[in-house]
Design a protein around this motif. Structure first.
Motif, PDB file in Angstrom:
ATOM      1  N   LYS A 283       0.845  -1.066   0.112  1.00 20.81           N
ATOM      2  CA  LYS A 283      -0.009  -0.002  -0.150  1.00 20.81           C
ATOM      3  C   LYS A 283       1.070   1.461   0.084  1.00 20.81           C
ATOM      4  CE  LYS A 283      -3.382  -2.279   2.906  1.00 20.81           C
ATOM      5  NZ  LYS A 283      -2.847  -3.561   3.359  1.00 20.81           N
TER       6      LYS A 283
ATOM      7  N   ASP B  98       3.198  -6.273   2.844  1.00 21.58           N
ATOM      8  CA  ASP B  98       2.210  -7.136   3.344  1.00 21.58           C
ATOM      9  C   ASP B  98       2.630  -7.474   4.584  1.00 21.58           C
ATOM     10  OD1 ASP B  98       0.981  -6.780   0.750  1.00 21.58           O
ATOM     11  OD2 ASP B  98       1.783  -8.642  -0.121  1.00 21.58           O
TER      12      ASP B  98
ATOM     13  N   VAL C 103      -4.567   1.951  -2.205  1.00 18.65           N
ATOM     14  CA  VAL C 103      -4.327   0.449  -2.498  1.00 18.65           C
ATOM     15  C   VAL C 103      -4.333   0.208  -4.250  1.00 18.65           C
ATOM     16  CG1 VAL C 103      -5.485  -1.577  -2.376  1.00 18.65           C
ATOM     17  CG2 VAL C 103      -5.874  -0.238  -0.698  1.00 18.65           C
TER      18      VAL C 103
ATOM     19  N   VAL D 226      -7.433  -4.733  -6.065  1.00 17.62           N
ATOM     20  CA  VAL D 226      -9.003  -4.539  -5.751  1.00 17.62           C
ATOM     21  C   VAL D 226      -9.712  -5.268  -6.970  1.00 17.62           C
ATOM     22  CG1 VAL D 226     -11.037  -2.936  -5.696  1.00 17.62           C
ATOM     23  CG2 VAL D 226      -8.733  -2.408  -4.786  1.00 17.62           C
ATOM     24  N   LYS D 227     -10.381  -6.395  -6.715  1.00 17.62           N
ATOM     25  CA  LYS D 227     -10.882  -6.984  -7.780  1.00 17.62           C
ATOM     26  C   LYS D 227     -12.101  -6.681  -8.512  1.00 17.62           C
ATOM     27  CE  LYS D 227     -10.674 -11.530  -6.788  1.00 17.62           C
ATOM     28  NZ  LYS D 227     -10.841 -12.864  -5.753  1.00 17.62           N
TER      29      LYS D 227
ATOM     30  N   LEU E 143     -17.470  -3.736  -2.638  1.00 18.74           N
ATOM     31  CA  LEU E 143     -16.876  -2.870  -1.448  1.00 18.74           C
ATOM     32  C   LEU E 143     -18.090  -2.305  -0.476  1.00 18.74           C
ATOM     33  CD1 LEU E 143     -13.954  -0.944  -3.102  1.00 18.74           C
ATOM     34  CD2 LEU E 143     -14.041  -3.635  -2.199  1.00 18.74           C
TER      35      LEU E 143
ATOM     36  N   GLU F 124     -14.211  -1.528   3.295  1.00 18.16           N
ATOM     37  CA  GLU F 124     -13.716  -2.812   3.625  1.00 18.16           C
ATOM     38  C   GLU F 124     -12.839  -2.983   2.367  1.00 18.16           C
ATOM     39  OE1 GLU F 124     -16.716  -5.776   4.183  1.00 18.16           O
ATOM     40  OE2 GLU F 124     -17.301  -5.116   6.492  1.00 18.16           O
ATOM     41  N   GLY F 125     -11.497  -3.487   3.004  1.00 14.93           N
ATOM     42  CA  GLY F 125     -10.316  -4.141   1.946  1.00 14.93           C
ATOM     43  C   GLY F 125      -9.739  -2.783   1.352  1.00 14.93           C
TER      44      GLY F 125
END
Length: 284
Positions: free
Chosen positions: A2, A19, A189, A194-195, A200, A271-272
C-alpha cells in the motif's frame, strides 16, 4: 503493498506498507506520489523495487503522521447523488446522468487530521466515498477501457457546509472546498489488488453511532462509467482523484437534520481499502 505519505503537512515523504506490515520510506527511490510518478510508470517501478527486497530502505517511525497518500492533485472531481437512497434524502430529483462538481484542491488533508468547522458554518456534514486515483491520462476513454486508467483506490470524506452548498445560490463548490474538507487515506491500494470496485462495503460513524452503511455496487453510475463520462468533458491527469458519491445516512437527510459540531468524532472506512478518523474542531 500500500502507498502512504508521512510527515508534516505539506512536507510529506513517500512510503509503503508491505504485506508483512512493515512501513518503509521510499523517498530515496521516488520523489513523491504525484502526477509525474504515475505518468512515468512509477507504480510498476515501485513494485519491482519491492520485489527486489527494498534495498537501502529505512523504516518509518511508528508515530509518524500519515498525510494523504498522493500529492495534492490537479483536480478533485466529485459525483453527487450517485446512490439512489442518498439522492432521495438530498432532494431535487433523481439524476439521469452523473452530477459533477469540483472541490478545490486546497481542501486536501490527511486521513487523521482535524477538520475545521469554518467561521459562520452551521451545517457541517460528512460523506464517506470511494476515491479513484487516475494512473494515466484519460481523454474520451471508452467505458470498456476505463479501469486501465486507474492507479488505485482510497477512502475519501467529502465534507460539506450545506448552507453554503444549497442556500447561497450558484454552484456547490463553495460549500465543498474549505480547508480540511477533503481528507483521503490512510493509503492508496493499487488497482491490481481490488478485484471489483463495485463490491465494497463502505460505512461512516459519528461519535461511534453508525450513520452510513452501504455498498459500492449500489452506485447508479459505476466506476467504469464515471471515468468514461468525466473524460468526455475534461482530461483526467495522472494523480487526479474522482470521489464517486456517498450512500444515504448523511446528517442533512435525518429528521431533524443532525449536523457536525466541534468535538464530534467521525470514523469511516471501506472494507478491503482502509479506515480514517477525523475530529471536528472550531475555527481559530
Amino acid at each position: 503493498m500500500k502507498l502512504i505519505r508521512y510527515g508534516e503537512p505539506g512536507r510529506e515523504e513517500p512510503g509503503i506498507i508491505l504485506d508483512d506490515g512493515r512501513r518503509l520510506d521510499t523517498g530515496g527511490q521516488f520523489n513523491d506520489y504525484d502526477e509525474g510518478f504515475f505518468a512515468l510508470g512509477g507504480l510498476e517501478a515501485l513494485q519491482a523495487w519491492v520485489e527486489d527486497g527494498c534495498p537501502d530502505a529505512e523504516e518509518i517511525p511508528p508515530d509518524a503522521r500519515l498525510g494523504p497518500p498522493v500529492d495534492r492533485p490537479s483536480k478533485i472531481v466529485c459525483v453527487g447523488k450517485n446512490y439512489l437512497e442518498h439522492a432521495k434524502e438530498f432532494g431535487e430529483g433523481i439524476p439521469t446522468e452523473p452530477v459533477l462538481f469540483m472541490k478545490a484542491s486546497t481542501c486536501w488533508s490527511g486521513p487523521f487530521d482535524d477538520v475545521i468547522n469554518p467561521q459562520g458554518a452551521t451545517k457541517l456534514d460528512y460523506e464517506v466515498e470511494l476515491a479513484v486515483v487516475i494512473g494515466k491520462t484519460a481523454t474520451n476513454v471508452a467505458e470498456e477501457h476505463s479501469l486501465d486508467h486507474v492507479a488505485g483506490y482510497s477512502v475519501f470524506c467529502d465534507y460539506s457546509e450545506r448552507a453554503w452548498q444549497k442556500e447561497l445560490g450558484g454552484q456547490w463548490t463553495k460549500g465543498k472546498s474549505h480547508d480540511t474538507f477533503g481528507p483521503m487515506g490512510p493509503w492508496l491500494v493499487p488497482a491490481s489488488a481490488v478485484k471489483d470496485p463495485q463490491g465494497l462495503r463502505l460505512w461512516c460513524k459519528v461519535n461511534n453511532e453508525l450513520r452510513q452503511n452501504g455498498w459500492t455496487g449500489d452506485m447508479m453510475f459505476g466506476v467504469r462509467h464515471l471515468i468514461s463520462y468525466i473524460s468526455r468533458f475534461m482530461t483526467l491527469l495522472p494523480g487526479d482523484v474522482i470521489a464517486t458519491g456517498t450512500p444515504s445516512g448523511v446528517g442533512m437527510g435525518m429528521k431533524p437534520p443532525r449536523y457536525l459540531a466541534p468535538g464530534d468524532c467521525v470514523e469511516l472506512g471501506i472494507e478491503g481499502i482502509g479506515e480514517m478518523r477525523q475530529r471536528i474542531v472550531a475555527a481559530s
